[in-house]
Scaffold this motif. Structure first.
Motif, mmCIF file in Angstrom:
data_model
loop_
_atom_site.group_PDB
_atom_site.id
_atom_site.type_symbol
_atom_site.label_atom_id
_atom_site.label_comp_id
_atom_site.label_asym_id
_atom_site.label_seq_id
_atom_site.Cartn_x
_atom_site.Cartn_y
_atom_site.Cartn_z
ATOM 1 N N ARG A 41 0.836 -1.205 0.000
ATOM 2 C CA ARG A 41 0.000 0.000 0.000
ATOM 3 C C ARG A 41 0.871 1.254 0.000
ATOM 4 O O ARG A 41 0.564 2.245 -0.666
ATOM 5 C CB ARG A 41 -0.938 -0.012 1.216
ATOM 6 C CG ARG A 41 -1.909 1.154 1.237
ATOM 7 C CD ARG A 41 -2.751 1.157 2.509
ATOM 8 N NE ARG A 41 -3.793 0.153 2.497
ATOM 9 C CZ ARG A 41 -5.016 0.344 1.999
ATOM 10 N NH1 ARG A 41 -5.325 1.507 1.438
ATOM 11 N NH2 ARG A 41 -5.922 -0.603 2.058
ATOM 12 N N ALA A 45 1.056 4.139 -2.936
ATOM 13 C CA ALA A 45 0.768 5.539 -2.625
ATOM 14 C C ALA A 45 1.887 6.484 -3.050
ATOM 15 O O ALA A 45 1.664 7.690 -3.154
ATOM 16 C CB ALA A 45 0.506 5.697 -1.125
ATOM 17 N N ARG A 46 3.081 5.961 -3.294
ATOM 18 C CA ARG A 46 4.224 6.802 -3.677
ATOM 19 C C ARG A 46 4.914 6.167 -4.890
ATOM 20 O O ARG A 46 5.952 5.516 -4.748
ATOM 21 C CB ARG A 46 5.184 6.939 -2.494
ATOM 22 C CG ARG A 46 6.374 7.867 -2.685
ATOM 23 C CD ARG A 46 6.027 9.329 -2.675
ATOM 24 N NE ARG A 46 5.467 9.798 -1.416
ATOM 25 C CZ ARG A 46 6.186 10.261 -0.389
ATOM 26 N NH1 ARG A 46 7.507 10.309 -0.470
ATOM 27 N NH2 ARG A 46 5.574 10.707 0.702
ATOM 28 N N PRO A 245 -5.166 2.500 5.804
ATOM 29 C CA PRO A 245 -4.604 3.625 5.045
ATOM 30 C C PRO A 245 -3.854 4.623 5.915
ATOM 31 O O PRO A 245 -2.846 5.189 5.482
ATOM 32 C CB PRO A 245 -5.841 4.262 4.405
ATOM 33 C CG PRO A 245 -6.867 3.177 4.365
ATOM 34 C CD PRO A 245 -6.603 2.319 5.557
ATOM 35 N N GLU A 249 -0.030 5.948 5.404
ATOM 36 C CA GLU A 249 0.288 7.379 5.354
ATOM 37 C C GLU A 249 1.351 7.747 6.378
ATOM 38 O O GLU A 249 2.255 8.555 6.110
ATOM 39 C CB GLU A 249 -0.984 8.189 5.608
ATOM 40 C CG GLU A 249 -0.775 9.692 5.558
ATOM 41 C CD GLU A 249 -2.035 10.474 5.862
ATOM 42 O OE1 GLU A 249 -1.921 11.695 6.144
ATOM 43 O OE2 GLU A 249 -3.139 9.887 5.851
#
Length: 268
Positions: A41, A45-46, A245, A249
């Motif tokens: 994940r 995300a990056r 999530p 983050e």
């Protein structure tokens, strides 16, 4: 006479330093699967960030193996992120020691030693509390349940007083968000245990009791938390934090902090 247009080639931006996430490890296969789901994940995300996973024990690859692979790929520097919720023994001793040993083993192999910047542990953070809230909602609690529900903040436990103080502080602050009560419990190394706190809340007249495991992945101690909750008759048992999530983050936030001049700690 027409002006001649000059095209200038802009070199591509250098790739960011890889992120090496170091988890504890467990004989339970669910542990590694959950850690890998979380790091996947993070990578999603990056885009463009290389995310690798290593384990202190039981699972592969080991930390020395992961560092060796980075060195073999001529990685000049990387960020090492301890996948830990508190700064206890693993963060203070185990991970720095294994990173030093991994770096010292590279020159005899003819490999360059990358600069390893160690990020801070994950907790405490409001993002972790948000992840706990998410897991409680997934377990069936609603906003209307807050005022009548006592929450057991069940962590793995530690002999380190600093780590226990962090857990107690999280419970105190979380209580102010409207829960009837929030009390810490520990699966090992410290008291009280999860089941004991469930029973104490009942004795104090709390109508509904929920157990929120403050752990990242399944394994021996999370199973102990679950057994204690069920044996004591907790009404709600939330899942582990896992690949929430908010946790993903937070990993990226710790990565960015470690890359800043202020947050950078070089260990090799």
């Amino acid at each position: 006479m027409s002006a001649r247009r000059v095209l200038r080639l802009v070199p591509p931006a250098p790739a960011p330093p890889p992120l090496l996430v170091v988890a504890h490890g467990s004989r339970d296969p669910r542990h590694a699967a959950t850690v890998r789901a979380l790091t996947a994940r993070v990578a999603a995300a990056r885009p463009g960030l290389r995310v690798e996973t290593a384990f202190l024990d039981f699972c592969a690859p080991s930390v020395p193996r992961a560092v060796r692979l980075l060195a073999a790929d001529a990685v000049a520097e990387a960020v090492v992120l301890p996948l830990l919720l508190t700064r206890a023994f693993h963060a203070k001793s185990d991970i720095p020691a294994v990173l030093r040993e991994a770096a010292a083993a590279l020159p005899p192999l003819g490999l360059p030693v990358p600069r390893l910047h160690t990020a801070a542990v994950l907790g405490p953070s409001p993002l972790l509390v948000a992840a706990l809230e998410r897991r409680l909602r997934e377990a069936g609690l609603t906003a209307a349940d807050r005022a009548s529900t006592g929450v057991v903040l069940a962590s793995a436990g530690s002999t380190d007083p600093e780590a226990r103080a962090v857990i107690a502080g999280i419970a105190r602050r979380w209580r102010r968000s409207g829960w009837r009560a929030v009390r810490p419990a520990y699966a090992s190394a410290a008291l009280p245990r999860t089941g004991d706190v469930v029973r104490r809340l009942r004795a104090d007249g709390v109508r509904s009791v929920a157990v929120a495991p403050y752990v990242l992945a399944p394994g021996f101690l999370p199973d102990r938390i679950e057994r204690g909750a069920r044996e004591a008759g907790a009404d709600v048992l939330a899942p582990v934090l896992g690949d929430a999530p908010e946790v993903a983050e937070l990993l990226l936030r710790r990565y960015d902090e470690a890359r800043s001049p202020v947050g950078r700690l070089v260990v090799a």
